[in-house]
Design an enzyme around this catalytic site. Structure first.
Site, PDB file in Angstrom:
ATOM      1  N   ALA A  14      -3.185   5.057  -8.353  1.00 46.65           N
ATOM      2  CA  ALA A  14      -3.117   6.818  -8.301  1.00 46.65           C
ATOM      3  C   ALA A  14      -4.221   7.709  -8.956  1.00 46.65           C
ATOM      4  CB  ALA A  14      -1.728   7.309  -8.827  1.00 46.65           C
ATOM      5  N   TYR A 155      -6.944  -9.839   3.303  1.00 48.28           N
ATOM      6  CA  TYR A 155      -6.424  -8.594   3.098  1.00 48.28           C
ATOM      7  C   TYR A 155      -5.275  -8.517   4.128  1.00 48.28           C
ATOM      8  CZ  TYR A 155      -6.018  -3.542   3.289  1.00 48.28           C
ATOM      9  OH  TYR A 155      -5.509  -2.206   2.875  1.00 48.28           O
ATOM     10  N   ALA A 156      -5.384  -9.001   5.230  1.00 43.68           N
ATOM     11  CA  ALA A 156      -4.317  -8.992   6.449  1.00 43.68           C
ATOM     12  C   ALA A 156      -3.251  -9.712   5.646  1.00 43.68           C
ATOM     13  CB  ALA A 156      -4.652  -9.661   7.622  1.00 43.68           C
ATOM     14  N   THR A 238       9.334  -0.727   8.191  1.00 44.46           N
ATOM     15  CA  THR A 238       8.264  -0.471   8.126  1.00 44.46           C
ATOM     16  C   THR A 238       7.664   0.771   9.001  1.00 44.46           C
ATOM     17  OG1 THR A 238       7.445  -2.967   7.853  1.00 44.46           O
ATOM     18  CG2 THR A 238       5.679  -1.321   8.263  1.00 44.46           C
TER      19      THR A 238
END
Length: 248
Positions: A14, A155-156, A238
């Site tokens: 954050a 990453y995928a 999603t």
């Protein structure tokens, strides 16, 4: 009364970008928000407090790649706030490269932060949510978790795994008043995309029907709905926010 008044939220990653935008939005909606960051600084502390005062915005040192940091961080939150109603898994890293040249550590580091970290956070906070019979968990994935992307196998894989993890947990805790969902952004204007070469940006824009990158605020508003009480019938889903780049 603000819609999230009385609720306690934790947002990982954050310190800036999408995570900062989400955490700031939750404060504006009335929640007490813990800003999970790898390293707290006086400047960051001051910025967080300025958003809503010491009782609304707090900084929590949280390295999601470290199980000890997760245990200590969430314990501190629960000891001081007494509960947690909202978890937003946003922290993530990249180590891009073609798979044939990718080192084990580059693959495992990305999965450790982007997938194992959220798993550990979910496991920790869901116990507290189950006691309250209420909770909202939202994880920030990516369109490449669905489509794949050359040069981003690690990453995928991590982002696709985050979707599957969220679906499984959603089924496990649905009867306890806890929802678990995912927001999958496309290209968004952040520090990371801001350093892309101009040719790469232009090529990306050609793939986005709305003709622009998204904003961190647009991702925040997607999260805002999913953490609301009104989204109690939405779980295991999603929400793709990508300007039409991929219709899934």
């Amino acid at each position: 009364m603000k819609p999230l008044a009385g609720q306690v939220a934790l947002v990982s990653g954050a310190a800036r970008g999408i995570g900062w935008s989400i955490a700031s939005m939750l404060i504006a909606e009335g929640a007490e928000v813990w800003f999970g960051v790898r390293k707290a600084t006086p400047e960051l502390e001051e910025s967080v407090v300025s958003l809503g005062g010491e009782r609304k915005g707090r900084v929590l040192e949280l390295d999601v790649s470290s199980p000890d940091s997760i245990e200590a961080g969430v314990d501190r939150l629960l000891n001081q706030s007494g509960r947690i109603d909202i978890l937003v898994n946003n922290a993530g890293i990249v180590h891009d490269g073609l798979l044939v040249r990718m080192k084990d550590e580059d693959f495992l580091d990305v999965l450790g932060t982007n997938l194992v970290g959220p798993f550990r956070l979910m496991r920790k906070v869901v116990k507290a949510m189950m006691k309250e019979r209420y909770g909202r968990i939202v994880s920030i994935s990516s369109i490449v978790g669905t489509t794949g992307n050359a040069g981003q196998a690690n990453y995928a894989a991590s982002k696709g795994g985050l979707v599957a993890l969220s679906k499984s947990l959603a089924l496990e805790v649905a009867t306890r008043g806890i929802t678990v969902n995912v927001v999958a952004p496309g290209f968004v204007e952040t520090d990371m995309t801001g350093i892309l070469p101009e040719k790469v940006r232009e090529a990306a824009l050609e793939r986005i029907p709305v003709g622009r990158f998204g904003t961190a605020s647009e991702i925040s508003h997607a999260v805002r709905y999913l953490v609301s009480r009104e989204a109690g019938f939405v779980t295991g889903q999603t929400l793709h926010v990508n300007g039409g780049m991929a219709l899934v």
